[in-house]
Motif scaffolding. Structure first.
Motif, PDB file in Angstrom:
ATOM      1  N   ASP A  54      47.552  43.145  32.901  1.00 41.46           N
ATOM      2  CA  ASP A  54      46.276  43.872  32.816  1.00 41.46           C
ATOM      3  C   ASP A  54      45.413  43.324  31.688  1.00 41.46           C
ATOM      4  OD1 ASP A  54      46.774  45.401  34.962  1.00 41.46           O
ATOM      5  OD2 ASP A  54      47.438  47.166  33.862  1.00 41.46           O
ATOM      6  N   LEU A  57      43.756  40.340  32.929  1.00 39.36           N
ATOM      7  CA  LEU A  57      42.652  40.699  33.820  1.00 39.36           C
ATOM      8  C   LEU A  57      41.469  41.258  33.049  1.00 39.36           C
ATOM      9  CD1 LEU A  57      44.712  42.120  36.767  1.00 39.36           C
ATOM     10  CD2 LEU A  57      42.941  40.384  36.979  1.00 39.36           C
ATOM     11  N   ASN A  58      41.764  41.912  31.939  1.00 37.64           N
ATOM     12  CA  ASN A  58      40.670  42.451  31.132  1.00 37.64           C
ATOM     13  C   ASN A  58      39.854  41.352  30.478  1.00 37.64           C
ATOM     14  OD1 ASN A  58      40.553  45.169  31.472  1.00 37.64           O
ATOM     15  ND2 ASN A  58      42.149  45.600  29.977  1.00 37.64           N
ATOM     16  N   PRO A  61      38.426  38.738  34.288  1.00 30.51           N
ATOM     17  CA  PRO A  61      38.553  39.555  35.506  1.00 30.51           C
ATOM     18  C   PRO A  61      38.842  38.742  36.773  1.00 30.51           C
ATOM     19  CG  PRO A  61      36.658  40.247  34.222  1.00 30.51           C
ATOM     20  CD  PRO A  61      37.158  38.985  33.588  1.00 30.51           C
ATOM     21  N   ARG A  70      51.013  40.735  39.521  1.00 22.91           N
ATOM     22  CA  ARG A  70      51.120  42.201  39.565  1.00 22.91           C
ATOM     23  C   ARG A  70      51.804  42.632  40.853  1.00 22.91           C
ATOM     24  NH1 ARG A  70      47.791  46.118  36.933  1.00 22.91           N
ATOM     25  NH2 ARG A  70      47.797  47.231  38.881  1.00 22.91           N
ATOM     26  N   GLN A  82      52.806  49.618  46.850  1.00 24.86           N
ATOM     27  CA  GLN A  82      51.826  49.203  45.851  1.00 24.86           C
ATOM     28  C   GLN A  82      51.687  47.679  45.835  1.00 24.86           C
ATOM     29  OE1 GLN A  82      49.717  51.035  44.352  1.00 24.86           O
ATOM     30  NE2 GLN A  82      48.813  49.396  43.129  1.00 24.86           N
ATOM     31  N   ARG A  85      49.445  46.759  48.554  1.00 23.94           N
ATOM     32  CA  ARG A  85      48.051  47.093  48.221  1.00 23.94           C
ATOM     33  C   ARG A  85      47.449  46.033  47.300  1.00 23.94           C
ATOM     34  NH1 ARG A  85      49.308  52.768  48.727  1.00 23.94           N
ATOM     35  NH2 ARG A  85      50.370  52.749  46.734  1.00 23.94           N
ATOM     36  N   GLN A  93      39.490  39.465  48.121  1.00 20.76           N
ATOM     37  CA  GLN A  93      38.626  38.751  47.179  1.00 20.76           C
ATOM     38  C   GLN A  93      38.758  37.242  47.277  1.00 20.76           C
ATOM     39  OE1 GLN A  93      38.516  40.850  43.309  1.00 20.76           O
ATOM     40  NE2 GLN A  93      40.148  42.006  44.243  1.00 20.76           N
TER      41      GLN A  93
ATOM     42  N   LYS B 208      47.793  57.597  44.534  1.00 24.72           N
ATOM     43  CA  LYS B 208      49.021  56.799  44.387  1.00 24.72           C
ATOM     44  C   LYS B 208      49.825  57.191  43.157  1.00 24.72           C
ATOM     45  CE  LYS B 208      46.030  52.918  45.471  1.00 24.72           C
ATOM     46  NZ  LYS B 208      45.459  51.729  44.822  1.00 24.72           N
ATOM     47  N   MET B 210      49.035  57.224  40.195  1.00 24.61           N
ATOM     48  CA  MET B 210      48.759  56.340  39.069  1.00 24.61           C
ATOM     49  C   MET B 210      48.333  57.185  37.868  1.00 24.61           C
ATOM     50  SD  MET B 210      46.071  53.238  39.257  1.00 24.61           S
ATOM     51  CE  MET B 210      46.556  52.598  40.832  1.00 24.61           C
ATOM     52  N   ARG B 214      45.896  53.936  33.487  1.00 28.42           N
ATOM     53  CA  ARG B 214      46.001  52.724  34.284  1.00 28.42           C
ATOM     54  C   ARG B 214      44.886  52.666  35.324  1.00 28.42           C
ATOM     55  NH1 ARG B 214      51.451  50.726  35.493  1.00 28.42           N
ATOM     56  NH2 ARG B 214      50.920  49.580  33.635  1.00 28.42           N
ATOM     57  N   GLN B 217      41.756  51.563  33.739  1.00 29.24           N
ATOM     58  CA  GLN B 217      41.829  50.135  33.446  1.00 29.24           C
ATOM     59  C   GLN B 217      41.593  49.333  34.722  1.00 29.24           C
ATOM     60  OE1 GLN B 217      45.532  49.048  31.682  1.00 29.24           O
ATOM     61  NE2 GLN B 217      44.465  47.777  30.189  1.00 29.24           N
ATOM     62  N   GLN B 218      42.252  49.789  35.797  1.00 31.35           N
ATOM     63  CA  GLN B 218      42.104  49.078  37.062  1.00 31.35           C
ATOM     64  C   GLN B 218      40.655  49.131  37.551  1.00 31.35           C
ATOM     65  OE1 GLN B 218      43.615  50.538  40.958  1.00 31.35           O
ATOM     66  NE2 GLN B 218      45.289  49.127  40.552  1.00 31.35           N
ATOM     67  N   VAL B 221      38.431  46.789  35.586  1.00 30.86           N
ATOM     68  CA  VAL B 221      38.599  45.387  35.998  1.00 30.86           C
ATOM     69  C   VAL B 221      37.876  45.149  37.319  1.00 30.86           C
ATOM     70  CG1 VAL B 221      40.272  43.713  36.843  1.00 30.86           C
ATOM     71  CG2 VAL B 221      40.754  45.009  34.770  1.00 30.86           C
ATOM     72  N   ARG B 222      38.078  46.065  38.266  1.00 32.47           N
ATOM     73  CA  ARG B 222      37.503  45.837  39.596  1.00 32.47           C
ATOM     74  C   ARG B 222      35.993  45.983  39.616  1.00 32.47           C
ATOM     75  NH1 ARG B 222      42.366  48.167  43.306  1.00 32.47           N
ATOM     76  NH2 ARG B 222      43.818  46.680  42.445  1.00 32.47           N
TER      77      ARG B 222
END
Lengths: 441, 284
Positions: A54, A57-58, A61, A70, A82, A85, A93, B208, B210, B214, B217-218, B221-222
């Protein structure tokens, strides 16, 4: 902690068949006593690894590799939903990320059949030879990306942060340097910091020449190892599609390569053909290939004529103290050379040159004669050096030598002549001193 | 792996027992089963195995009994016997067997499709013929459970029923909600993470399971990853929900430089001093 992480990655793709059986027995056993299987140990690591991904990714991105990993982490931890997903999201993307399709296939297949390796199960059979080759390439890419992620912790995987022995100093005009480690297929970007060692800003997966080993002759399909500089920029419009979104040619063969009789040309850092997201680890004719997305992100930091690209088999990770000592020694010897040169004592000045010295049109003998003649007519000289970059040459094989490439700005003033030039020196370690083996502009 | 979960989940087992036996028999079986369980927990595996075998003779159509017997034999290291018991349990329980088989077939086909893309093989249309099960011949509870599962997938596949919200008129409330959602969509489009996140109530529960941290954070990012994002909403349906909450459905058009889609969304909104805030969010 780091040991645990390594173990974690190591087990990432352990024989799933055996694992499945073990899980079943474990579950069967635990049902009798209604106690839970010991999952807490694993989930702690999962959290740790996810946190690191993460973080990647931060800061970046578009780090699609991090998202792929992940997915793999969730897969490994048993959360296939998950994992799926993550992969579906990733493929939306980057719809041409072939490795991601393979991993997605594995995740789906794992619900039905045992997996013995990446892309190895009863569903994926009867492949044609070219498909098998493609599968093998993807498998290798997966391993390289997983291992590379681990080794890209390069600095941090030691108790004390480490520094690359190849980048000893970046001059004031050199904001960034690129370091490519061929054995792990990682491309590191280092940024200059005032009064501090350079800082690693990012690292990427990179494809290199089809053949492993150092480049010697034209057409040997190898990526050269050495200290190079980006010479120019070629935009997408002027290139065939196979180079992707642009290219940075390097100065291969450099002065030392030519001296050693190395041949070949056209070693570039470039993007990826539009119908692929990435290319297998060993795939080019000697060039270094990034995904187009990564290339675009790197492009901002590259400056033709200035940015060094050091290519090594393995990075020398040094402790801060060792790194400072190495750097200090080279700088001291450069300063001695400058002082002795300025002093007009030609013998002392020439003692800084090695026996096998060469420069354009000169060997040590003709160079010495010329310098004596010049010094004879001067009443004073003043030499100032600035913008010094020090890049250590990776040396492997039987002609192993310690060599450092110096790039500097020289301001020369004397009683009858003055000049300001950009210079490149190659120093080689001779006993405990650094001697000049090449000097040129 | 899913199979093992289904078979070994104790709650499920109990339901299988309950559903397949007449009420009077059920009591009888339950007492006897408890006695066997006691032997089991006392560590007397041999006696427990004998107990199960005896029960199986009297209730031969109980898949759960075979399963529990398999647990014990597997514990003793006799995996062959365990496998045999489990196979029999599977055959007795045709619904699960079929569901499992069907699910497997779907997974295999999905995996094949993904592999085809990985290896750049021409992808044939992915069609799988699955087996149907006769639901009404099955005991009530099992059929219910299965139906729940199916309902979930059906709900995902079809667009929601267009229930009209005309029954109640709250123009002011509706307007507030629409303004909130517009703000939400424009924060998203502007890729302003802080602003976007401020539309979520403190009690917001990410899907989910979560954690909030998190999820945030997700999302950040997205939201920031694409070069640009455009989110527009239409076809709103607003309905009051319990405790003064509001349920809103709308069609969400998402576009970015790399991806675009249209989804039906359902948000549960809560009115607070700062205005309406999102309590839950799901795609329909």
């Amino acid at each position: 902690m780091l040991k645990i992480l390594r173990l974690f990655w190591f087990f990432l793709f352990l024989l799933a068949a055996a694992q499945l059986r073990a899980e079943q027995t474990q579950m069967l056993a635990s049902l009798g006593t209604t106690s839970l299987p010991p999952m807490h140990e694993l989930s702690r690591n999962v959290d740790e690894v996810l946190k690191q991904l993460d973080l990647r990714l931060n800061t970046y991105p578009q780090d699609y590799e991090a998202q792929l990993l992940r997915g793999l982490v969730y897969f490994k931890s048993g959360d296939t939903e998950q994992a799926l997903r993550e992969l579906d999201d990733l493929l939306r993307q980057v719809p041409d990320f072939h490795l991601a399709y393979l991993i997605r296939g594995d995740i789906l297949a794992s619900r039905v059949v045992p997996l013995s390796d990446i892309g190895k199960n009863r569903i994926l059979t009867q492949l044609k030879p070219e498909q098998l080759a493609q599968l093998e390439a993807l498998r290798l890419e997966a391993r390289v990306r997983i291992d590379g992620t681990r080794s890209s912790e390069g600095e941090s995987s030691y108790a004390q942060p480490r520094l690359p022995g190849q980048i000893l100093k970046l001059g004031e005009s050199v904001e960034y340097a690129v370091l490519v480690e061929k054995s792990t297929h990682r491309l590191y970007v280092y940024q200059r910091q005032a009064n501090q060692p350079p800082r690693q800003v990012r690292n990427y997966y990179v494809s290199t020449g089809k053949k492993e080993g150092n480049k010697y002759v034209r057409g040997d399909l190898r990526t050269p190892e050495g200290v190079y500089f980006i010479t120019s920029w070629i935009p997408e419009e002027k290139l065939p599609d196979k180079y992707g979104v642009g290219a940075f040619p390097l100065n291969y063969p450099n002065e030392l390569d030519r001296r050693r009789g190395k041949t070949g040309y056209g070693i570039w850092l470039h993007g990826t053909e539009s119908r692929y997201y990435s290319r297998p680890p060993l795939d080019s004719e000697g060039c270094m290939v990034l995904t187009n997305i990564d290339f675009k992100s790197l492009k901002k930091e590259m400056r033709p004529g200035a940015t060094p690209v050091v290519i090594v088999k393995k990075v020398d990770w040094l402790t801060r103290n060792d790194w400072l000592r190495e750097r200090g020694k080279v700088l001291t010897d450069i300063e001695r050379w400058r002082r002795d040169w300025e002093s007009l004592d030609v013998d002392r000045y020439l003692s800084h040159y090695s026996d096998d010295f060469w420069s354009k049109g000169h060997d040590l003998k003709s160079w010495s004669q010329r310098k004596r003649r010049i010094a004879h007519n001067k009443s004073y000289q003043k030499i100032q050096l600035s913008d010094i970059s020090l890049l250590a040459y990776p040396e492997t094989g039987k002609d192993k030598k310690d060599i450092v490439v110096v790039r500097l700005q020289q301001d020369y003033q004397s009683s009858n002549y003055s000049s300001e030039v950009s210079k490149r020196l190659y120093l080689q370690r001779n006993n405990d001193n650094w001697k000049i083996m090449y000097e040129g502009r | 792996m899913r199979l093992t979960w289904i078979l070994f989940c104790p709650v499920l087992l109990l339901q299988v027992f309950e559903s397949a036996v007449a009420d009077t028999d059920l009591k009888q079986l339950e007492t006897e089963l408890q006695q066997v369980r006691k032997l089991e927990s006392a560590g007397n595996a041999a006696a427990a195995i004998k107990g199960y075998e005896a029960l199986i003779e009297r209730y031969p159509r109980q898949p759960g009994l075979y399963n529990n017997l398999a647990v014990l034999t597997a514990k003793q290291g006799n995996l062959d016997a365990a496998r045999e018991h489990l196979e029999r349990a599977m055959h007795l329980d045709q619904v699960y067997a079929t569901v499992y088989e069907n699910l497997s077939a779907v997974y295999v086909e999905m995996a094949r499709g993904s592999y085809a893309k990985a290896l750049q093989v021409g992808v044939k249309s992915q069609q799988v013929s699955l087996k149907t099960v006769e639901l009404d011949t099955q005991p009530m509870q099992k059929a219910d459970m299965l139906e729940n599962k199916q309902n979930r997938t059906v709900a995902l596949a079809t667009t929601p029923e267009k229930s009209s919200s005309a029954s109640e008129q709250h123009p002011e409330r509706d307007n507030d909600i629409l303004q909130t959602l517009k703000g939400w969509a424009s924060a998203w489009s502007a890729q302003e993470v802080d602003l976007y996140l401020s539309f979520y109530a403190s009690g917001f529960r990410p899907a989910k399971g979560m954690s909030r941290g998190r999820w945030e954070q997700q999302r950040s990012v997205r939201l920031r990853r694409p070069a640009w994002v455009r989110v527009s909403l239409n076809s709103f349906q607003i309905q009051p929900a319990e405790n003064g909450l509001a349920r809103v459905r709308f069609l969400q058009h998402y576009q970015s430089d790399t991806y675009r889609d249209k989804t039906w969304k359902e948000l549960l909104l809560k009115s607070s001093s700062e205005g309406w805030r999102i309590l839950s969010e799901r795609s329909l």
